[in-house]
Write an enzyme that holds these catalytic residues in place. Structure first.
Site, PDB file in Angstrom:
ATOM      1  N   GLU A  85     -15.475   2.612   3.782  1.00 36.57           N
ATOM      2  CA  GLU A  85     -13.760   2.724   3.728  1.00 36.57           C
ATOM      3  C   GLU A  85     -13.168   1.305   3.829  1.00 36.57           C
ATOM      4  OE1 GLU A  85     -12.099   5.193   6.977  1.00 36.57           O
ATOM      5  OE2 GLU A  85     -13.198   6.671   6.331  1.00 36.57           O
ATOM      6  N   TRP A  87     -10.476   0.104   2.997  1.00 36.09           N
ATOM      7  CA  TRP A  87      -9.072   0.474   3.484  1.00 36.09           C
ATOM      8  C   TRP A  87      -8.838   0.281   5.072  1.00 36.09           C
ATOM      9  CZ3 TRP A  87     -11.780   4.549   1.327  1.00 36.09           C
ATOM     10  CH2 TRP A  87     -11.707   5.296   2.252  1.00 36.09           C
TER      11      TRP A  87
END
Ligand SMILES: [Zn+2]
Length: 121
Positions: A85, A87
């Site tokens: 991930e 982000w």
């Protein structure tokens, strides 16, 4: 509950556990985690392609300067328990972020912790 339920509906429990924390287990509930995106590339918000955007590359290069680590880095799912991930940022402070980065970028490894356990059912 809503987010995890969405992924269970979409993917089933096993896959949902790879991409979403169960209710009560999310780092977001600590107040120390943020999901970041870029208005210039909204199609990559909360998607792996965020890491290939200019903003994603900037985050990867500079997060530690501001005390953040990319909490679920690529290639570490067997340790973190989550798919990559790019982000999802976790605040750990500048000194700790530098230490994690120097140790390879995986929080569990830098802290000498065992891989994330499966949830106890
Ligand atoms: Zn997140």
């Amino acid at each position: 509950v809503r987010t995890y339920g969405h992924w269970v509906d979409e993917l089933g429990h096993a896959e949902a556990d790879r991409v979403s924390a169960r209710p009560g287990y999310s780092e977001h509930q600590t107040g120390l985690a943020w999901d970041v995106g870029d208005a210039a590339t909204p199609a990559c918000d909360l998607e792996a392609c965020f890491g290939d955007t200019a903003a994603g590359r900037w985050v990867a290069a500079h997060a530690a300067e501001y005390g953040f680590v990319i909490r679920y880095p690529a290639g570490a799912e067997d340790v973190t328990g989550f798919a990559h991930e790019p982000w999802h940022l976790r605040y750990v402070g500048s000194a700790e972020a530098a230490r994690v980065e120097a140790a390879g970028g995986v929080l569990e490894t830098a802290r000498g912790l065992p891989p994330a356990p499966d949830y106890a059912d």
